[in-house]
Write a protein that holds these residues in place. Structure first.
Motif, PDB file in Angstrom:
ATOM      1  N   TYR A  13       1.346  -1.285  -0.084  1.00  0.00           N
ATOM      2  CA  TYR A  13       0.237   0.211  -0.330  1.00  0.00           C
ATOM      3  C   TYR A  13       1.230   1.140   0.069  1.00  0.00           C
ATOM      4  O   TYR A  13       0.657   2.543  -1.108  1.00  0.00           O
ATOM      5  CB  TYR A  13      -1.274  -0.616   1.093  1.00  0.00           C
ATOM      6  CG  TYR A  13      -1.278   0.774   1.156  1.00  0.00           C
ATOM      7  CD1 TYR A  13      -3.128   0.910   1.094  1.00  0.00           C
ATOM      8  CD2 TYR A  13      -1.282   2.498   1.823  1.00  0.00           C
ATOM      9  CE1 TYR A  13      -4.348   2.060   1.270  1.00  0.00           C
ATOM     10  CE2 TYR A  13      -2.346   3.760   1.967  1.00  0.00           C
ATOM     11  CZ  TYR A  13      -3.620   3.201   1.439  1.00  0.00           C
ATOM     12  OH  TYR A  13      -4.464   4.481   1.894  1.00  0.00           O
ATOM     13  N   GLN A  56      -3.187   0.967  -7.166  1.00  0.00           N
ATOM     14  CA  GLN A  56      -4.212   1.667  -7.139  1.00  0.00           C
ATOM     15  C   GLN A  56      -4.853   1.098  -5.975  1.00  0.00           C
ATOM     16  O   GLN A  56      -6.105   0.179  -6.167  1.00  0.00           O
ATOM     17  CB  GLN A  56      -5.112   2.656  -7.888  1.00  0.00           C
ATOM     18  CG  GLN A  56      -3.378   3.312  -9.240  1.00  0.00           C
ATOM     19  CD  GLN A  56      -3.383   4.910  -8.362  1.00  0.00           C
ATOM     20  OE1 GLN A  56      -3.677   5.003  -7.428  1.00  0.00           O
ATOM     21  NE2 GLN A  56      -1.593   4.455  -8.463  1.00  0.00           N
ATOM     22  N   PRO A  57      -5.027   1.230  -4.742  1.00  0.00           N
ATOM     23  CA  PRO A  57      -5.847   0.582  -4.074  1.00  0.00           C
ATOM     24  C   PRO A  57      -7.281   0.842  -3.859  1.00  0.00           C
ATOM     25  O   PRO A  57      -8.323   2.373  -4.606  1.00  0.00           O
ATOM     26  CB  PRO A  57      -5.461   1.693  -2.200  1.00  0.00           C
ATOM     27  CG  PRO A  57      -5.293   2.472  -2.538  1.00  0.00           C
ATOM     28  CD  PRO A  57      -4.237   2.139  -3.402  1.00  0.00           C
ATOM     29  N   LYS A  59     -11.250   0.930  -2.387  1.00  0.00           N
ATOM     30  CA  LYS A  59     -11.810   1.266  -1.044  1.00  0.00           C
ATOM     31  C   LYS A  59     -11.866   0.389  -0.142  1.00  0.00           C
ATOM     32  O   LYS A  59     -11.268   0.979   0.625  1.00  0.00           O
ATOM     33  CB  LYS A  59     -13.528   1.434  -1.214  1.00  0.00           C
ATOM     34  CG  LYS A  59     -14.539   1.619  -0.121  1.00  0.00           C
ATOM     35  CD  LYS A  59     -15.474   2.292  -0.470  1.00  0.00           C
ATOM     36  CE  LYS A  59     -15.871   3.027   0.808  1.00  0.00           C
ATOM     37  NZ  LYS A  59     -17.830   3.658   1.024  1.00  0.00           N
ATOM     38  N   GLU A  62      -8.553   0.720   0.500  1.00  0.00           N
ATOM     39  CA  GLU A  62      -7.764   1.230   1.865  1.00  0.00           C
ATOM     40  C   GLU A  62      -8.457   0.749   3.301  1.00  0.00           C
ATOM     41  O   GLU A  62      -8.017   0.810   3.988  1.00  0.00           O
ATOM     42  CB  GLU A  62      -8.870   2.911   1.392  1.00  0.00           C
ATOM     43  CG  GLU A  62      -8.963   3.211   0.540  1.00  0.00           C
ATOM     44  CD  GLU A  62      -7.419   4.161   0.464  1.00  0.00           C
ATOM     45  OE1 GLU A  62      -6.695   4.544   1.137  1.00  0.00           O
ATOM     46  OE2 GLU A  62      -6.939   5.015  -1.068  1.00  0.00           O
ATOM     47  N   TYR A  65      -6.095  -1.603   4.834  1.00  0.00           N
ATOM     48  CA  TYR A  65      -5.148  -0.981   4.839  1.00  0.00           C
ATOM     49  C   TYR A  65      -5.200  -0.644   6.392  1.00  0.00           C
ATOM     50  O   TYR A  65      -4.110  -0.707   7.322  1.00  0.00           O
ATOM     51  CB  TYR A  65      -5.124   0.322   4.076  1.00  0.00           C
ATOM     52  CG  TYR A  65      -3.550   1.342   5.035  1.00  0.00           C
ATOM     53  CD1 TYR A  65      -1.735   0.818   4.708  1.00  0.00           C
ATOM     54  CD2 TYR A  65      -2.930   2.344   5.109  1.00  0.00           C
ATOM     55  CE1 TYR A  65      -0.408   1.048   5.295  1.00  0.00           C
ATOM     56  CE2 TYR A  65      -2.348   2.931   5.674  1.00  0.00           C
ATOM     57  CZ  TYR A  65      -0.786   2.988   5.160  1.00  0.00           C
ATOM     58  OH  TYR A  65       0.119   3.102   5.873  1.00  0.00           O
TER      59      TYR A  65
END
Length: 244
Positions: A13, A56-57, A59, A62, A65
């Motif tokens: 990430y 690219q993370p 949702k 996110e 993470y």
């Protein structure tokens, strides 16, 4: 989900690159890719989108993470607490009492206490008042400590076969040891032999090379026999607490 998977995910990430993550964590790229796929399969969702700008993370990525950071921080905190002896209550204790109360009777949880095993002389001559708890059969007196409890170790003269057979009485070389004093009060000093450690005394008795005054729990654990000509004795031990 393993902690290492969360560490790998966190690094992915932050670096947004499988190649950079593999180099930083010293894994192969295929290993990093496999761990990421396994994590996505376990969570049943896509965590990253691949693009020319790197990872690219999503949702879900996110949220994962944030979760990984919380778990890793909590794990690090727990590990630090488990290995932080300053959080444990310090106890100075005599060797035979440690074996009896902690090992044999399991009255103390090792996670909660930090034990310092000391000789009777070291405890009897203790000058500093820094340890919250002292458990000893030594003749201990210190103005900063108050006696909280008194108990006894039932003890007896023992040998490997229950007979004396002109063997020496083994005593601890520690002059403040109450087992030594009790033995010297019972038999002539010429009939004794001083030995440096309890382990050596017990081993010599097991080998049939001497007799000794030992706690009954030691005799039982090592299959030693009581000498019939001697009565059992009770060796007192006391618990002291540092006064506020």
């Amino acid at each position: 989900m393993q902690t290492q998977d969360l560490k790998i995910y966190t690094k992915l990430y932050e670096l947004r690159s499988i190649n950079k993550t593999a180099q930083t964590m010293q894994y192969s790229q295929s290993n990093i890719t496999a761990r990421l796929q396994a994590l996505e399969n376990e969570l049943q969702t896509q965590l990253f989108r691949r693009s020319f700008q790197g990872l690219q993370p999503t949702k879900a990525g996110e949220l994962t993470y944030a979760y990984a950071q919380q778990v890793l921080a909590a794990t690090a905190n727990l590990t630090a607490r488990l290995h932080d002896t300053s959080a444990r209550k310090k106890v100075v204790i005599s060797e035979l009492l440690f074996n009896y109360l902690v090992v044999e009777q399991q009255r103390f949880d090792l996670k909660d206490y930090d034990f310092q095993i000391k000789s009777s002389t070291a405890i009897a001559t203790l000058a500093e008042a820094a340890t919250p708890l002292i458990i000893t059969y030594a003749d201990f007196h210190h103005p900063a400590y108050a006696e909280m409890k008194r108990n006894w170790l039932t003890s007896a003269f023992v040998s490997d076969d229950g007979w004396l057979n002109d063997r020496p009485y083994l005593i601890n070389s520690d002059t403040h040891c109450p087992f030594r004093r009790q033995t010297l009060a019972t038999v002539p000093e010429a009939a004794t032999l001083a030995v440096d450690s309890w382990n050596s005394i017990i081993a010599l008795v097991e080998q049939g090379r001497g007799v000794a005054l030992l706690p009954r729990y030691v005799a039982k654990a090592h299959h030693l026999q009581l000498l019939a000509d001697y009565k059992q004795v009770r060796i007192p031990y006391r618990t002291f607490a540092l006064q506020a």
